[in-house]
Motif scaffolding. Structure first.
Motif, PDB file in Angstrom:
ATOM      1  N   ARG A 112     -10.473 -56.556  85.763  1.00 20.21           N
ATOM      2  CA  ARG A 112     -10.080 -57.892  86.248  1.00 20.21           C
ATOM      3  C   ARG A 112     -10.527 -58.027  87.686  1.00 20.21           C
ATOM      4  O   ARG A 112     -10.567 -57.041  88.427  1.00 20.21           O
ATOM      5  CB  ARG A 112      -8.559 -58.037  86.150  1.00 20.21           C
ATOM      6  CG  ARG A 112      -7.990 -59.324  86.707  1.00 20.21           C
ATOM      7  CD  ARG A 112      -6.527 -59.497  86.254  1.00 20.21           C
ATOM      8  NE  ARG A 112      -5.740 -58.307  86.534  1.00 20.21           N
ATOM      9  CZ  ARG A 112      -4.717 -58.258  87.392  1.00 20.21           C
ATOM     10  NH1 ARG A 112      -4.330 -59.339  88.025  1.00 20.21           N
ATOM     11  NH2 ARG A 112      -4.065 -57.124  87.588  1.00 20.21           N
TER      12      ARG A 112
ATOM     13  N   PHE B 277      -9.800 -60.920  90.979  1.00 22.07           N
ATOM     14  CA  PHE B 277      -9.213 -62.181  91.442  1.00 22.07           C
ATOM     15  C   PHE B 277      -9.422 -62.290  92.942  1.00 22.07           C
ATOM     16  O   PHE B 277      -9.717 -61.293  93.602  1.00 22.07           O
ATOM     17  CB  PHE B 277      -7.732 -62.314  91.050  1.00 22.07           C
ATOM     18  CG  PHE B 277      -6.836 -61.213  91.556  1.00 22.07           C
ATOM     19  CD1 PHE B 277      -6.628 -60.076  90.795  1.00 22.07           C
ATOM     20  CD2 PHE B 277      -6.195 -61.318  92.784  1.00 22.07           C
ATOM     21  CE1 PHE B 277      -5.792 -59.063  91.241  1.00 22.07           C
ATOM     22  CE2 PHE B 277      -5.348 -60.318  93.239  1.00 22.07           C
ATOM     23  CZ  PHE B 277      -5.152 -59.191  92.463  1.00 22.07           C
TER      24      PHE B 277
ATOM     25  N   ARG C 227       1.957 -61.500 101.953  1.00 23.73           N
ATOM     26  CA  ARG C 227       1.852 -61.437 100.492  1.00 23.73           C
ATOM     27  C   ARG C 227       2.103 -60.004 100.027  1.00 23.73           C
ATOM     28  O   ARG C 227       2.259 -59.101 100.827  1.00 23.73           O
ATOM     29  CB  ARG C 227       0.477 -61.924 100.032  1.00 23.73           C
ATOM     30  CG  ARG C 227       0.199 -63.369 100.396  1.00 23.73           C
ATOM     31  CD  ARG C 227      -0.967 -63.887  99.609  1.00 23.73           C
ATOM     32  NE  ARG C 227      -0.625 -63.958  98.194  1.00 23.73           N
ATOM     33  CZ  ARG C 227      -0.568 -65.086  97.496  1.00 23.73           C
ATOM     34  NH1 ARG C 227      -0.838 -66.231  98.076  1.00 23.73           N
ATOM     35  NH2 ARG C 227      -0.252 -65.062  96.223  1.00 23.73           N
ATOM     36  N   GLY C 228       2.081 -59.830  98.728  1.00 21.35           N
ATOM     37  CA  GLY C 228       2.295 -58.504  98.174  1.00 21.35           C
ATOM     38  C   GLY C 228       3.771 -58.255  97.951  1.00 21.35           C
ATOM     39  O   GLY C 228       4.399 -58.951  97.155  1.00 21.35           O
TER      40      GLY C 228
ATOM     41  N   HIS D  76       5.103 -55.574  96.581  1.00 21.93           N
ATOM     42  CA  HIS D  76       5.313 -55.039  95.245  1.00 21.93           C
ATOM     43  C   HIS D  76       4.546 -53.737  95.090  1.00 21.93           C
ATOM     44  O   HIS D  76       3.695 -53.401  95.914  1.00 21.93           O
ATOM     45  CB  HIS D  76       4.902 -56.050  94.167  1.00 21.93           C
ATOM     46  CG  HIS D  76       3.477 -56.515  94.240  1.00 21.93           C
ATOM     47  ND1 HIS D  76       2.419 -55.735  93.846  1.00 21.93           N
ATOM     48  CD2 HIS D  76       2.932 -57.680  94.672  1.00 21.93           C
ATOM     49  CE1 HIS D  76       1.296 -56.400  94.021  1.00 21.93           C
ATOM     50  NE2 HIS D  76       1.571 -57.580  94.535  1.00 21.93           N
TER      51      HIS D  76
ATOM     52  N   MET E 135       0.419 -57.559 102.552  1.00 21.32           N
ATOM     53  CA  MET E 135      -0.855 -57.970 103.115  1.00 21.32           C
ATOM     54  C   MET E 135      -0.655 -59.203 103.985  1.00 21.32           C
ATOM     55  O   MET E 135       0.055 -60.131 103.599  1.00 21.32           O
ATOM     56  CB  MET E 135      -1.857 -58.331 102.001  1.00 21.32           C
ATOM     57  CG  MET E 135      -2.284 -57.167 101.131  1.00 21.32           C
ATOM     58  SD  MET E 135      -1.142 -56.881  99.774  1.00 21.32           S
ATOM     59  CE  MET E 135      -1.520 -58.227  98.673  1.00 21.32           C
TER      60      MET E 135
ATOM     61  N   TYR F  14      -3.990 -58.893  83.827  1.00 24.89           N
ATOM     62  CA  TYR F  14      -2.716 -59.306  84.410  1.00 24.89           C
ATOM     63  C   TYR F  14      -1.587 -59.167  83.394  1.00 24.89           C
ATOM     64  O   TYR F  14      -1.691 -59.639  82.259  1.00 24.89           O
ATOM     65  CB  TYR F  14      -2.785 -60.763  84.887  1.00 24.89           C
ATOM     66  CG  TYR F  14      -1.430 -61.267  85.280  1.00 24.89           C
ATOM     67  CD1 TYR F  14      -0.833 -60.835  86.455  1.00 24.89           C
ATOM     68  CD2 TYR F  14      -0.710 -62.116  84.442  1.00 24.89           C
ATOM     69  CE1 TYR F  14       0.438 -61.253  86.812  1.00 24.89           C
ATOM     70  CE2 TYR F  14       0.561 -62.537  84.786  1.00 24.89           C
ATOM     71  CZ  TYR F  14       1.128 -62.102  85.969  1.00 24.89           C
ATOM     72  OH  TYR F  14       2.383 -62.508  86.309  1.00 24.89           O
TER      73      TYR F  14
ATOM     74  N   GLU G 120       2.720 -59.291  83.929  1.00 19.35           N
ATOM     75  CA  GLU G 120       3.841 -59.292  84.890  1.00 19.35           C
ATOM     76  C   GLU G 120       4.707 -58.040  84.732  1.00 19.35           C
ATOM     77  O   GLU G 120       5.259 -57.537  85.707  1.00 19.35           O
ATOM     78  CB  GLU G 120       4.672 -60.568  84.716  1.00 19.35           C
ATOM     79  CG  GLU G 120       5.802 -60.738  85.738  1.00 19.35           C
ATOM     80  CD  GLU G 120       5.339 -60.741  87.196  1.00 19.35           C
ATOM     81  OE1 GLU G 120       4.231 -61.224  87.490  1.00 19.35           O
ATOM     82  OE2 GLU G 120       6.103 -60.232  88.058  1.00 19.35           O
TER      83      GLU G 120
ATOM     84  N   TYR H  16       4.355 -55.148  87.173  1.00 19.93           N
ATOM     85  CA  TYR H  16       4.754 -55.259  88.577  1.00 19.93           C
ATOM     86  C   TYR H  16       6.119 -54.613  88.798  1.00 19.93           C
ATOM     87  O   TYR H  16       7.018 -54.736  87.962  1.00 19.93           O
ATOM     88  CB  TYR H  16       4.887 -56.726  88.978  1.00 19.93           C
ATOM     89  CG  TYR H  16       3.577 -57.421  89.320  1.00 19.93           C
ATOM     90  CD1 TYR H  16       3.224 -57.667  90.644  1.00 19.93           C
ATOM     91  CD2 TYR H  16       2.724 -57.866  88.325  1.00 19.93           C
ATOM     92  CE1 TYR H  16       2.048 -58.323  90.964  1.00 19.93           C
ATOM     93  CE2 TYR H  16       1.540 -58.525  88.634  1.00 19.93           C
ATOM     94  CZ  TYR H  16       1.212 -58.750  89.959  1.00 19.93           C
ATOM     95  OH  TYR H  16       0.044 -59.400  90.259  1.00 19.93           O
TER      96      TYR H  16
ATOM     97  N   ARG I 126       8.661 -55.466  91.530  1.00 21.84           N
ATOM     98  CA  ARG I 126       8.851 -56.414  92.633  1.00 21.84           C
ATOM     99  C   ARG I 126      10.144 -56.165  93.388  1.00 21.84           C
ATOM    100  O   ARG I 126      10.406 -56.817  94.404  1.00 21.84           O
ATOM    101  CB  ARG I 126       8.826 -57.854  92.098  1.00 21.84           C
ATOM    102  CG  ARG I 126       7.462 -58.261  91.537  1.00 21.84           C
ATOM    103  CD  ARG I 126       7.401 -59.757  91.332  1.00 21.84           C
ATOM    104  NE  ARG I 126       6.156 -60.183  90.711  1.00 21.84           N
ATOM    105  CZ  ARG I 126       5.023 -60.444  91.368  1.00 21.84           C
ATOM    106  NH1 ARG I 126       4.990 -60.315  92.682  1.00 21.84           N
ATOM    107  NH2 ARG I 126       3.944 -60.839  90.724  1.00 21.84           N
TER     108      ARG I 126
HETATM  109  P1  TYD Z   1       0.864 -61.629  93.088  1.00 19.09           P
HETATM  110  O1  TYD Z   1       0.012 -60.538  92.536  1.00 19.09           O
HETATM  111  O2  TYD Z   1       2.336 -61.358  93.250  1.00 19.09           O
HETATM  112  O3  TYD Z   1       0.269 -62.091  94.496  1.00 19.09           O
HETATM  113  P2  TYD Z   1       0.278 -61.353  95.926  1.00 19.09           P
HETATM  114  O4  TYD Z   1       0.423 -59.877  95.712  1.00 19.09           O
HETATM  115  O5  TYD Z   1      -1.046 -61.743  96.506  1.00 19.09           O
HETATM  116  O6  TYD Z   1       1.398 -61.923  96.722  1.00 19.09           O
HETATM  117  O7  TYD Z   1       0.629 -62.925  92.202  1.00 19.09           O
HETATM  118  C1  TYD Z   1       1.185 -64.178  92.564  1.00 19.09           C
HETATM  119  C2  TYD Z   1       1.442 -64.981  91.290  1.00 19.09           C
HETATM  120  O8  TYD Z   1       0.218 -65.168  90.580  1.00 19.09           O
HETATM  121  C3  TYD Z   1       2.404 -64.297  90.335  1.00 19.09           C
HETATM  122  O9  TYD Z   1       3.252 -65.291  89.762  1.00 19.09           O
HETATM  123  C4  TYD Z   1       1.517 -63.736  89.262  1.00 19.09           C
HETATM  124  C5  TYD Z   1       0.317 -64.661  89.266  1.00 19.09           C
HETATM  125  N1  TYD Z   1      -0.941 -63.952  88.910  1.00 19.09           N
HETATM  126  C6  TYD Z   1      -1.523 -64.159  87.670  1.00 19.09           C
HETATM  127  O10 TYD Z   1      -1.028 -64.964  86.839  1.00 19.09           O
HETATM  128  N2  TYD Z   1      -2.680 -63.500  87.351  1.00 19.09           N
HETATM  129  C7  TYD Z   1      -3.254 -62.619  88.210  1.00 19.09           C
HETATM  130  O11 TYD Z   1      -4.316 -62.011  87.883  1.00 19.09           O
HETATM  131  C8  TYD Z   1      -2.638 -62.411  89.492  1.00 19.09           C
HETATM  132  C9  TYD Z   1      -3.227 -61.445  90.489  1.00 19.09           C
HETATM  133  C10 TYD Z   1      -1.487 -63.096  89.797  1.00 19.09           C
END
Ligand code: TYD
Length: 138
Positions: free
Chosen positions: A40, A42, A53-54, A56, A105, A121, A123, A126, A128
């Motif tokens: 993946r 992004f 951000r982050g 987690h 970050m 991806y 959830e 994670y 969190r």
């Molecule tokens: P998150 O990884 O928590 O962002 P960051 O670490 O930059 O703060 O992701 C933020 C939101 O986006 C969360 O609701 C999950 C969603 N998301 C996806 O749906 N697909 C993905 O590939 C990523 C990275 C995040």
């Protein structure tokens, strides 16, 4: 869902870089230049510098973070509670992050972050909640 392996600590890696000054550069991320099969990608942009951000960790996902434009300050807390800070500001340099670090970050204005990840991806991968991070990886 945890994997009973010893993960490497976060480290900076250099991508192969083609080109020359005055002409521009191509940095290449492919199998062999990133330490896991990439599943993946992004990118993160328009994040105000007041936002952290982050916050987690993961059960499985490995990542490499790149500041393609701008600067990212990445703070990681290791499982043994050590804290490391990395400044990413070279588009040919990536930061490898194993799953077992709590990361935050902060992005300079106009930063474009590119991330490659070892998983799709999900959830459920994670962590969190900081207390859960300590329970799972501490
Ligand atoms: P998150 O990884 O928590 O962002 P960051 O670490 O930059 O703060 O992701 C933020 C939101 O986006 C969360 O609701 C999950 C969603 N998301 C996806 O749906 N697909 C993905 O590939 C990523 C990275 C995040």
């Amino acid at each position: 869902m945890t994997t009973p392996v010893t993960w490497p600590a976060p480290y900076l890696l250099k991508f192969p870089k083609l080109g020359e000054p005055g002409e521009g550069w191509i940095a290449v991320g492919e199998e062999g230049t990133v330490p896991f099969p990439m599943r993946r990608s992004f990118w993160t942009y328009d994040t105000p510098d007041s936002i952290l951000r982050g916050r987690h960790a993961h059960y499985q996902t490995q990542q490499v973070l790149v500041a393609a434009v701008g600067r990212i300050i990445v703070t990681v807390e290791h499982a043994d509670r050590r804290i490391s800070t990395f400044w990413l500001e070279d588009p040919a340099v990536g930061l490898y992050l194993p799953p077992n670090v709590w990361r935050t970050m902060q992005y300079a204005p106009l930063t474009l972050q590119i991330v490659v990840a070892s998983t799709l991806y999900e959830e459920a991968d994670y962590i969190r909640d900081y207390k859960q991070f300590r329970q799972v990886w501490g």
